[in-house]
Write a protein that holds these residues in place. Structure first.
Motif, short mmCIF file in Angstrom:
data_model
loop_
_atom_site.label_atom_id
_atom_site.label_comp_id
_atom_site.label_asym_id
_atom_site.label_seq_id
_atom_site.Cartn_x
_atom_site.Cartn_y
_atom_site.Cartn_z
N GLY A 55 -5.07 11.95 5.97
CA GLY A 55 -4.73 11.44 7.30
C GLY A 55 -5.45 10.13 7.61
O GLY A 55 -4.86 9.20 8.18
N GLU A 56 -6.71 10.05 7.19
CA GLU A 56 -7.49 8.83 7.43
C GLU A 56 -6.91 7.65 6.65
O GLU A 56 -6.83 6.53 7.16
CB GLU A 56 -8.95 9.07 7.02
N LYS A 58 -3.84 7.26 5.70
CA LYS A 58 -2.56 6.86 6.31
C LYS A 58 -2.83 5.95 7.51
O LYS A 58 -2.21 4.90 7.67
CB LYS A 58 -1.80 8.12 6.73
N HIS A 59 -3.79 6.37 8.34
CA HIS A 59 -4.14 5.58 9.52
C HIS A 59 -4.67 4.20 9.13
O HIS A 59 -4.27 3.17 9.70
CB HIS A 59 -5.17 6.35 10.35
N ALA A 60 -5.55 4.16 8.13
CA ALA A 60 -6.12 2.88 7.69
C ALA A 60 -5.03 1.95 7.16
O ALA A 60 -5.03 0.75 7.43
CB ALA A 60 -7.17 3.13 6.60
N GLU A 62 -1.97 1.89 8.12
CA GLU A 62 -1.22 1.39 9.28
C GLU A 62 -1.96 0.23 9.94
O GLU A 62 -1.36 -0.75 10.37
CB GLU A 62 -0.98 2.52 10.28
N ILE A 63 -3.28 0.34 10.01
CA ILE A 63 -4.08 -0.74 10.62
C ILE A 63 -3.92 -2.04 9.82
O ILE A 63 -3.82 -3.13 10.38
CB ILE A 63 -5.57 -0.32 10.70
N ALA A 171 -10.05 -0.61 9.70
CA ALA A 171 -9.44 0.19 8.62
C ALA A 171 -10.51 0.98 7.88
O ALA A 171 -10.29 2.14 7.49
CB ALA A 171 -8.68 -0.72 7.66
N ALA A 174 -11.54 3.83 10.01
CA ALA A 174 -10.50 4.87 10.11
C ALA A 174 -10.80 6.02 9.15
O ALA A 174 -10.34 7.15 9.35
CB ALA A 174 -9.13 4.26 9.80
N HIS A 175 -11.60 5.73 8.14
CA HIS A 175 -12.05 6.80 7.22
C HIS A 175 -13.25 7.47 7.87
O HIS A 175 -14.39 7.38 7.41
CB HIS A 175 -12.40 6.21 5.86
N ARG A 176 -12.98 8.15 8.97
CA ARG A 176 -14.04 8.71 9.83
C ARG A 176 -14.96 9.67 9.09
O ARG A 176 -16.16 9.67 9.29
CB ARG A 176 -13.41 9.46 11.02
#
Ligand SMILES: [Zn+2]
Length: 238
Positions: A55-56, A58-60, A62-63, A171, A174-176
């Protein structure tokens, strides 16, 4: 049209962000089609599960505004030059036909990053071979560049990242599970800030080499052909 201008590959889902995130955001903004290939889901990291990291990532992506983000699902800490792994990477290269392939620095201290370099460099070679079997036609990648994660040397290609630093850092963050310390997590160089300080300092140094606030450096390792020496003159001056 599934072709990509740039395919950036990493061993783990945050490698590409650390070494080339600003360059990817920059080229996406310029209208190029940019993709990311993660070889593993990073399930052996001290923090985070494979599902969280999916999920992280994917979010990164997108950023950074990448067109595709793929994950080959190879075992973390188990990247090896096997026939099966090679065929998987060759299939991605042949399907997406990137004009520029970004791979981890071959002498990084993390063995997975070095293993990723070996597998990706071999795949680039095999992808061009007519007799290397696969579902897609052979394809020769024109340019392979190494980007830097933990270690570096003097780069021979430098991309200014001014204007894209915020997105690179967003980004990465985003890898929290990797970069945000929370109770219950293990302390690591990623979530104690030390790796990020190094990345910021390095990007500033690479920027200083080209008169820019910040930049990312790459190794090409091949003589650069030019038909016109004046093409080497930077339009902005020096
Ligand atoms: Zn890594």
């Amino acid at each position: 049209m599934s072709g990509l201008d740039i395919l950036a590959c990493g061993a783990h889902p945050d490698d590409v962000e650390l070494g080339a995130g600003g360059s990817l955001a920059r080229h996406a903004a310029l209208g190029y089609r940019v993709g990311i290939l993660d070889l593993t889901r990073g399930e052996m990291a001290n923090n985070g599960t494979a599902e969280e990291r999916d999920g992280e990532a994917k979010h990164a992506g997108e950023i950074l505004d990448v067109s595709v983000r793929l994950n080959l699902g190879l075992p973390d800490r188990g990247i090896r030059l096997t026939d099966e792994a090679l065929a998987k990477v060759v299939a991605v290269i042949r399907k997406y036909r990137p004009r520029v392939l970004l791979v981890p620095y071959s002498r990084d201290t993390h063995p997975d990053h070095r293993a990723a370099y070996v597998l990706l460099e071999e795949a680039k070679f095999s992808a061009a071979l007519a007799k290397f079997e696969g579902d897609h036609p052979p394809y020769r990648v024109p340019v392979l560049l190494q980007y830097f994660i933990n270690n570096d040397e003097r780069p021979d290609v430098v991309v200014p990242t001014e204007g894209y630093i915020e997105r690179k850092m967003a980004a990465i963050r985003a890898h929290r599970s990797q970069f945000l310390y929370e109770p219950g997590r293990l302390r690591t160089p990623l979530n104690d800030g030390s790796l990020l300080r190094k990345i910021v300092a390095r990007d500033r140094y690479f920027g200083s080499l080209i008169g820019s606030e910040s930049a990312e450096g790459f190794l090409w390792g091949a003589p650069r052909r030019t038909e016109d020496l004046l093409g080497l003159v930077y339009k902005g001056g020096s």
